[in-house]
Scaffold this motif. Structure first.
Motif, PDB file in Angstrom:
ATOM      1  N   GLY A 163      69.181  27.381 -70.510  1.00 57.90           N
ATOM      2  CA  GLY A 163      68.485  26.130 -70.221  1.00 57.90           C
ATOM      3  C   GLY A 163      69.003  25.506 -68.946  1.00 57.90           C
ATOM      4  O   GLY A 163      69.629  26.170 -68.112  1.00 57.90           O
ATOM      5  N   THR A 164      68.759  24.226 -68.773  1.00 58.52           N
ATOM      6  CA  THR A 164      69.159  23.512 -67.552  1.00 58.52           C
ATOM      7  C   THR A 164      70.137  22.399 -67.891  1.00 58.52           C
ATOM      8  O   THR A 164      70.220  21.939 -69.034  1.00 58.52           O
ATOM      9  CB  THR A 164      67.936  22.920 -66.842  1.00 58.52           C
ATOM     10  OG1 THR A 164      67.275  22.013 -67.752  1.00 58.52           O
ATOM     11  CG2 THR A 164      66.964  24.015 -66.435  1.00 58.52           C
ATOM     12  N   LEU A 165      70.870  21.970 -66.874  1.00 53.75           N
ATOM     13  CA  LEU A 165      71.788  20.846 -67.032  1.00 53.75           C
ATOM     14  C   LEU A 165      71.224  19.631 -66.300  1.00 53.75           C
ATOM     15  O   LEU A 165      70.884  19.713 -65.118  1.00 53.75           O
ATOM     16  CB  LEU A 165      73.170  21.188 -66.465  1.00 53.75           C
ATOM     17  CG  LEU A 165      73.955  22.280 -67.197  1.00 53.75           C
ATOM     18  CD1 LEU A 165      75.324  22.470 -66.563  1.00 53.75           C
ATOM     19  CD2 LEU A 165      74.103  21.951 -68.674  1.00 53.75           C
ATOM     20  N   LEU A 166      71.115  18.498 -67.040  1.00 55.44           N
ATOM     21  CA  LEU A 166      70.579  17.251 -66.473  1.00 55.44           C
ATOM     22  C   LEU A 166      71.754  16.402 -65.997  1.00 55.44           C
ATOM     23  O   LEU A 166      72.290  15.560 -66.729  1.00 55.44           O
ATOM     24  CB  LEU A 166      69.753  16.516 -67.531  1.00 55.44           C
ATOM     25  CG  LEU A 166      68.645  17.354 -68.201  1.00 55.44           C
ATOM     26  CD1 LEU A 166      67.959  16.558 -69.304  1.00 55.44           C
ATOM     27  CD2 LEU A 166      67.637  17.811 -67.160  1.00 55.44           C
ATOM     28  N   PHE A 167      72.166  16.661 -64.721  1.00 54.21           N
ATOM     29  CA  PHE A 167      73.369  16.005 -64.226  1.00 54.21           C
ATOM     30  C   PHE A 167      73.184  14.487 -64.090  1.00 54.21           C
ATOM     31  O   PHE A 167      74.150  13.730 -64.245  1.00 54.21           O
ATOM     32  CB  PHE A 167      73.782  16.615 -62.881  1.00 54.21           C
ATOM     33  CG  PHE A 167      74.281  18.025 -63.003  1.00 54.21           C
ATOM     34  CD1 PHE A 167      75.547  18.279 -63.496  1.00 54.21           C
ATOM     35  CD2 PHE A 167      73.489  19.098 -62.632  1.00 54.21           C
ATOM     36  CE1 PHE A 167      76.011  19.578 -63.614  1.00 54.21           C
ATOM     37  CE2 PHE A 167      73.935  20.392 -62.745  1.00 54.21           C
ATOM     38  CZ  PHE A 167      75.202  20.639 -63.241  1.00 54.21           C
ATOM     39  N   ASP A 168      71.972  14.029 -63.813  1.00 54.21           N
ATOM     40  CA  ASP A 168      71.757  12.590 -63.725  1.00 54.21           C
ATOM     41  C   ASP A 168      72.034  11.907 -65.046  1.00 54.21           C
ATOM     42  O   ASP A 168      72.451  10.750 -65.101  1.00 54.21           O
ATOM     43  CB  ASP A 168      70.328  12.290 -63.249  1.00 54.21           C
ATOM     44  CG  ASP A 168      69.269  12.946 -64.130  1.00 54.21           C
ATOM     45  OD1 ASP A 168      69.623  13.875 -64.895  1.00 54.21           O
ATOM     46  OD2 ASP A 168      68.099  12.547 -64.026  1.00 54.21           O
ATOM     47  N   SER A 169      71.832  12.623 -66.145  1.00 56.14           N
ATOM     48  CA  SER A 169      72.109  12.082 -67.471  1.00 56.14           C
ATOM     49  C   SER A 169      73.574  12.300 -67.850  1.00 56.14           C
ATOM     50  O   SER A 169      74.255  11.371 -68.303  1.00 56.14           O
ATOM     51  CB  SER A 169      71.192  12.744 -68.501  1.00 56.14           C
ATOM     52  OG  SER A 169      71.480  12.291 -69.803  1.00 56.14           O
ATOM     53  N   ILE A 170      74.060  13.526 -67.644  1.00 51.60           N
ATOM     54  CA  ILE A 170      75.437  13.855 -68.043  1.00 51.60           C
ATOM     55  C   ILE A 170      76.438  12.948 -67.344  1.00 51.60           C
ATOM     56  O   ILE A 170      77.414  12.478 -67.956  1.00 51.60           O
ATOM     57  CB  ILE A 170      75.730  15.339 -67.724  1.00 51.60           C
ATOM     58  CG1 ILE A 170      74.869  16.248 -68.606  1.00 51.60           C
ATOM     59  CG2 ILE A 170      77.209  15.652 -67.914  1.00 51.60           C
ATOM     60  CD1 ILE A 170      74.941  17.719 -68.226  1.00 51.60           C
ATOM     61  N   CYS A 171      76.225  12.680 -66.067  1.00 52.40           N
ATOM     62  CA  CYS A 171      77.200  11.901 -65.303  1.00 52.40           C
ATOM     63  C   CYS A 171      77.170  10.405 -65.630  1.00 52.40           C
ATOM     64  O   CYS A 171      77.882   9.609 -65.018  1.00 52.40           O
ATOM     65  CB  CYS A 171      76.992  12.120 -63.807  1.00 52.40           C
ATOM     66  SG  CYS A 171      77.465  13.792 -63.279  1.00 52.40           S
ATOM     67  N   GLN A 172      76.332   9.999 -66.591  1.00 53.11           N
ATOM     68  CA  GLN A 172      76.388   8.632 -67.120  1.00 53.11           C
ATOM     69  C   GLN A 172      77.465   8.488 -68.180  1.00 53.11           C
ATOM     70  O   GLN A 172      77.735   7.368 -68.659  1.00 53.11           O
ATOM     71  CB  GLN A 172      75.029   8.237 -67.702  1.00 53.11           C
ATOM     72  CG  GLN A 172      73.925   8.115 -66.653  1.00 53.11           C
ATOM     73  CD  GLN A 172      72.573   7.774 -67.255  1.00 53.11           C
ATOM     74  OE1 GLN A 172      72.512   7.070 -68.269  1.00 53.11           O
ATOM     75  NE2 GLN A 172      71.499   8.234 -66.624  1.00 53.11           N
ATOM     76  N   LEU A 173      78.086   9.581 -68.582  1.00 47.80           N
ATOM     77  CA  LEU A 173      79.226   9.534 -69.500  1.00 47.80           C
ATOM     78  C   LEU A 173      80.439   9.081 -68.688  1.00 47.80           C
ATOM     79  O   LEU A 173      81.079   9.865 -67.999  1.00 47.80           O
ATOM     80  CB  LEU A 173      79.456  10.916 -70.122  1.00 47.80           C
ATOM     81  CG  LEU A 173      78.288  11.477 -70.957  1.00 47.80           C
ATOM     82  CD1 LEU A 173      78.541  12.941 -71.342  1.00 47.80           C
ATOM     83  CD2 LEU A 173      78.069  10.643 -72.207  1.00 47.80           C
ATOM     84  N   GLN A 174      80.739   7.805 -68.789  1.00 49.25           N
ATOM     85  CA  GLN A 174      81.642   7.172 -67.827  1.00 49.25           C
ATOM     86  C   GLN A 174      83.098   7.601 -67.959  1.00 49.25           C
ATOM     87  O   GLN A 174      83.889   7.406 -67.023  1.00 49.25           O
ATOM     88  CB  GLN A 174      81.537   5.642 -67.967  1.00 49.25           C
ATOM     89  CG  GLN A 174      80.139   5.130 -67.618  1.00 49.25           C
ATOM     90  CD  GLN A 174      80.019   3.623 -67.740  1.00 49.25           C
ATOM     91  OE1 GLN A 174      81.012   2.914 -67.926  1.00 49.25           O
ATOM     92  NE2 GLN A 174      78.791   3.114 -67.629  1.00 49.25           N
ATOM     93  N   SER A 175      83.469   8.194 -69.088  1.00 52.47           N
ATOM     94  CA  SER A 175      84.863   8.626 -69.265  1.00 52.47           C
ATOM     95  C   SER A 175      85.014  10.134 -69.119  1.00 52.47           C
ATOM     96  O   SER A 175      86.092  10.676 -69.366  1.00 52.47           O
ATOM     97  CB  SER A 175      85.372   8.195 -70.653  1.00 52.47           C
ATOM     98  OG  SER A 175      85.356   6.792 -70.783  1.00 52.47           O
ATOM     99  N   LEU A 176      83.967  10.820 -68.723  1.00 49.13           N
ATOM    100  CA  LEU A 176      83.973  12.285 -68.667  1.00 49.13           C
ATOM    101  C   LEU A 176      84.890  12.777 -67.542  1.00 49.13           C
ATOM    102  O   LEU A 176      84.707  12.430 -66.382  1.00 49.13           O
ATOM    103  CB  LEU A 176      82.549  12.798 -68.433  1.00 49.13           C
ATOM    104  CG  LEU A 176      82.334  14.308 -68.539  1.00 49.13           C
ATOM    105  CD1 LEU A 176      82.553  14.788 -69.964  1.00 49.13           C
ATOM    106  CD2 LEU A 176      80.928  14.682 -68.063  1.00 49.13           C
TER     107      LEU A 176
END
Length: 870
Positions: free
Chosen positions: A78-91
């Motif tokens: 599948g694909t990675l939605l970086f615009d969504s993933i990078c909203q995890l502020q403590s990642l």
């Protein structure tokens, strides 16, 4: 702050905290949706009623915020939605390596500003990699083999001063010099830039990366010398520079890398000696192959306690190998082939019982093969060819259970191949040519069931070749030339269905060539020359498609099969004074009354006529001919409607049982005629025609015209044919079922008549037609058009299907030979039969030519080849 204000702040904080929690759940569920089709077991816990910290692959911090996503090597797609993933502020860790992810790596990755660990390597992404200069806190960056291409943003690495591991190899990036940005990352201990289009020299500043334990720059286009400053990297554990264009010598400072265990600079253009290597006492693997290195192998290598792999092949090394080489550790592999090394083979490289590969071919090693290797049960490859080794092969080596190749050719090794070879169940290749091996080959060789190649040529083997050779179902190449094998060629070779190359030349093989060789489906090279083989050349060899055939200098007799009498096999039969041929001028012509070979094939043609009817018919025929010649006016066209032959059916047993001396009623040039009494009371005349093939009994139903000229018309005769057929073609005898072919008929003129019949069959024309021109018959008409393929195809009867016209042309070619002007140039009827067998006329629709010149097609049922109506 008042209590009310404090409560309000707490409420607002909890509300925001709750919203963030809710947002993280939604982000991960969205990510799961983007990975649909992946390993569902991994993401099974990713459901809305579960806390995100309990999701598989998710690690939270002390405040229960998502800190890490670790989903590497989980069969995800599948694909990675970086615009969504990078909203995890403590990642701070994002790991998706070794999956099957695709799409692009978007620039929104820059929003993951707290990342310290990023692994997107070994996936199927596409497009270029974005600048990630905002990820300044990264310590581990693994992007190797991610699928990206184009220009890599090397400048974005400049601020990543805390990087410890950088892996960007295995990409089709745009060519670039060694990136200076990497030289500033002084905390690096792991640098993998192999196969990423680097070019030019390795900068001396590489020595500034003093924390490196691993440096891999292989498979690039690096040039120049290995910088001396590389000797400053004294913490290096692995150094790989292979498959570049590096020149010069191994740098002087290399000796300082005393912690080095894995060293590979193979496939370059390095020269000079190995003196620097002798200080690298912790080496486990040394790979220097395919360079231009010279001098001796340092004696110190014999004392390296950890060395298990040594590859020095394709250099210019001289001198002996250290005697104790490989005796200290669990030695695995040595390849020092293609050098100028001398002395004995080190005896203890399998001392620990772990060695898998011993490759020392094409040197100048001498002495005997050490007996210690007979106990090396782990050995898979044993190659010592092209040396000066002597003595015998230790018996146990022949039977090592895991060996897949023994290569000892081009030495001075003597002695036998022992019965131990039956234990070599994995042995696929045996190369023992050009030695002094002797004795009989043991029957047990057939128990080594994995054999693909056996080459025993140019030795002193003797005795009979094992009859059980047919058990080797995978055998593709068998080379036995230049030995003293005797006896017959094993018929079991016919079971080696994978055999493509068979060479048994220059031996003492005798008796006949087994006809079963003609059934080998993949054989393309057959050399049986320089033996004592006798008898006839099996007709079955005609079915092979041989690139190489050599049967010269034997004691073969009889006729050379017509299909083998071609220019491609010129010289293949020389030195066999008993052979004859109708087409090769260097051989005597075959006599029609030559002695019958004891392996002849009997073709029995049952003529559909009782003996009494036979005599009456002939009397009527010649009487009518005489009346016609005398222009008897009482003879009318309509009176010529006689069918002297009719179809009769007889069983094979009835015919075969009657072929005996007391039933002999006549003799001919091609066989004897016998009286056969059928159970129905009918009497038949059966001709027993001599041929050189032997195979099973089959039936062919035939309509056979015979030329009886009267006003340019032909008679029609039909017969039931019972035949012991040739291997390939049964129905060919229907064209040979010519009534009246006895010793009273001159064979050459008879062949001429048969050629005319063939022309009539194929063209659908009569012997005399107006279109041929004045004083021109069918023979002259066909021959005059035979110099152009287009014109020849035009001769073929239009009622013959297009798919069979090429076959019809081949029959015409035989007809032209039969009707040669000079009788001496016409082939014998036996040769005609052979040619027809090869042409396979059974494919043609059976055309019956009646007395009025019309033609009709009759269904041919034999082999269900053609079903055609008029």
């Amino acid at each position: 702050m008042s209590p009310a204000s404090s409560s309000l702040c707490l409420f607002l904080f909890l509300s925001i905290f709750s919203c963030i929690k809710s947002d993280e759940l939604q982000i991960l569920l969205t990510l799961k949706t983007a990975l649909q089709g992946s390993n569902t077991d991994v993401l099974a816990s990713w459901v809305s009623n579960n806390h995100v910290c309990n999701f598989t692959g998710i690690t939270c911090n002390s405040d229960n915020f998502v800190k890490e996503i670790e989903l590497s090597n989980q069969q995800l797609t599948g694909t990675l939605l970086f615009d969504s993933i990078c909203q995890l502020q403590s990642l701070d860790k994002l790991s998706f390596g070794f999956n099957s992810l695709y799409g692009t790596i978007s620039k929104e990755l820059n929003n993951c500003t707290k990342l310290q660990y990023l692994d997107l390597g070994n996936n199927g992404f596409s497009g270029s990699f974005p600048s990630i200069s905002s990820l300044s806190e990264l310590r581990y960056l693994y992007l190797n083999n991610s699928g990206c291409s184009g220009v890599f943003p090397w400048a974005s690495l400049e601020k990543m001063t805390n990087l410890i591991s950088l892996s960007l190899g295995d990409h089709n990036f745009s060519p670039t010099p060694f990136p200076v940005e990497v030289l500033k990352l002084t905390k690096l201990n792991w640098l993998y830039l192999s196969n990423c289009s680097l070019q030019g020299p390795i900068p001396a500043e590489i020595g500034n990366l003093g924390e490196l334990i691993n440096l891999e720059l292989s498979a690039n286009n690096l040039t120049g010398e290995i910088p001396t400053d590389i000797g400053k990297l004294n913490k290096l554990w692995q150094l790989e520079l292979y498959q570049n264009r590096l020149t010069g010598q191994l740098p002087v400072g290399l000796r300082n890398l005393t912690n080095l265990q894995l060293f590979d600079v193979s496939t370059n253009f390095l020269e000079g000696n190995l003196s620097e290597v002798r200080f690298l006492t912790n080496l486990v693997s040394l790979q220097l192959f395919e360079n231009q290195l010279s001098g001796e192998v340092p004696a110190e290598l014999g004392q390296f306690k950890k060395l298990v792999n040594l590859s020095l092949y394709s250099n210019q090394l001289t001198g002996p190998l250290p005697k104790e080489l490989g005796s200290w550790a669990d030695f695995d592999f040595i390849d020092v082939s293609e050098n100028f090394l001398t002395g004995p083979v080190p005896p203890d490289m399998c001392k620990k019982g772990t060695m898998k590969g011993l490759l020392m071919l094409q040197n100048k090693f001498s002495g005997e093969i050490p007996a210690s290797y007979a106990n090396c049960l782990t050995l898979q490859r044993f190659r010592v060819s092209k040396n000066s080794l002597t003595g015998t092969v230790p018996a146990g080596i022949w039977g090592l259970p895991n060996l897949n190749i023994i290569d000892i050719e081009l030495n001075q090794i003597e002695g036998p191949i022992t019965k131990d070879i039956g234990n070599a169940k994995a042995l696929a290749q045996l190369y023992a040519a050009n030695n002094r091996l002797s004795g009989e080959l043991p029957e047990e060789i057939s128990e080594a069931s994995s054999f693909v190649t056996i080459d025993l040529s140019n030795n002193q083997f003797s005795g009979k070749f094992p009859a059980s050779i047919g058990d080797l179902k995978h055998l593709s190449t068998l080379k036995l030339q230049n030995n003293m094998f005797s006896g017959s060629i094993p018929k079991s070779l016919g079971s080696c269905n994978s055999l493509s190359d068979l060479n048994m030349a220059h031996n003492l093989f005798s008796e006949q060539i087994p006809s079963v060789l003609g059934s080998l489906p993949t054989l393309n090279s057959l050399n049986l020359s320089e033996n004592q083989l006798s008898g006839q050349i099996p007709a079955s060899l005609s079915s092979l498609r041989l690139v190489i055939l050599d049967l010269s200098n034997n004691r073969l007799t009889g006729q050379i099969p017509v299909s083998l009498s071609i220019e491609a096999y010129n010289g293949s039969f020389a030195g066999n004074h008993g052979l004859c041929s109708q087409t090769i001028s260097s051989f005597k012509r075959c006599s029609q009354k030559s002695k019958i070979s004891k392996d002849v094939l009997t073709l029995i043609i049952c003529f559909a006529l009782g003996t009494v009817i036979l005599l009456v018919s002939f009397a009527c025929f010649f009487y009518l001919k005489k009346r016609e010649k005398d222009h008897d006016p009482s003879l009318k066209e309509e009176s010529w409607n006689m069918k002297p032959f009719r179809e009769l059916v007889a069983s094979e047993d009835e015919i075969i049982d009657s072929i005996k001396q007391e039933n002999l009623i006549g003799k001919g040039g091609s066989g004897n005629v016998y009286k056969v009494m059928l159970s129905s009371g009918k009497e038949l005349a059966v001709k027993h025609i001599w041929n050189s093939d032997t195979n099973g009994l089959k039936r062919a139903r035939s309509t056979t015209p015979i030329l009886g000229k009267r006003g340019g018309k032909s008679q029609e005769f039909e017969a039931e044919v019972q035949t012991l057929s040739s291997i390939r073609h049964v129905n060919v005898v229907k064209l040979y079922c010519k009534y009246g072919y006895t010793s009273k008929v001159n064979e050459k003129s008879d062949v001429y008549s048969f050629g005319v019949v063939l022309m009539e069959l194929v063209t659908g024309k009569r012997p005399i037609e107006l279109e041929y021109g004045e004083n021109t018959d069918i023979v002259s008409w066909v021959c005059s058009n035979f110099n152009s393929k287009k014109r020849v195809l035009g001769l073929v009867d239009s009622r013959i299907p297009e798919v069979f016209k090429e076959d019809a042309v081949e029959i015409l070619r035989i007809a032209v030979l039969c009707t040669a002007r000079q009788p001496v140039k016409r082939p014998t009827m036996r040769t005609v039969v052979q040619m027809l067998e090869e042409a396979d006329p059974c494919k043609l629709v059976r055309i019956v030519i009646s007395k009025d010149g019309t033609a009709k097609k009759i269904e041919v049922k034999e082999d269900e080849k053609i079903n055609s109506s008029a």
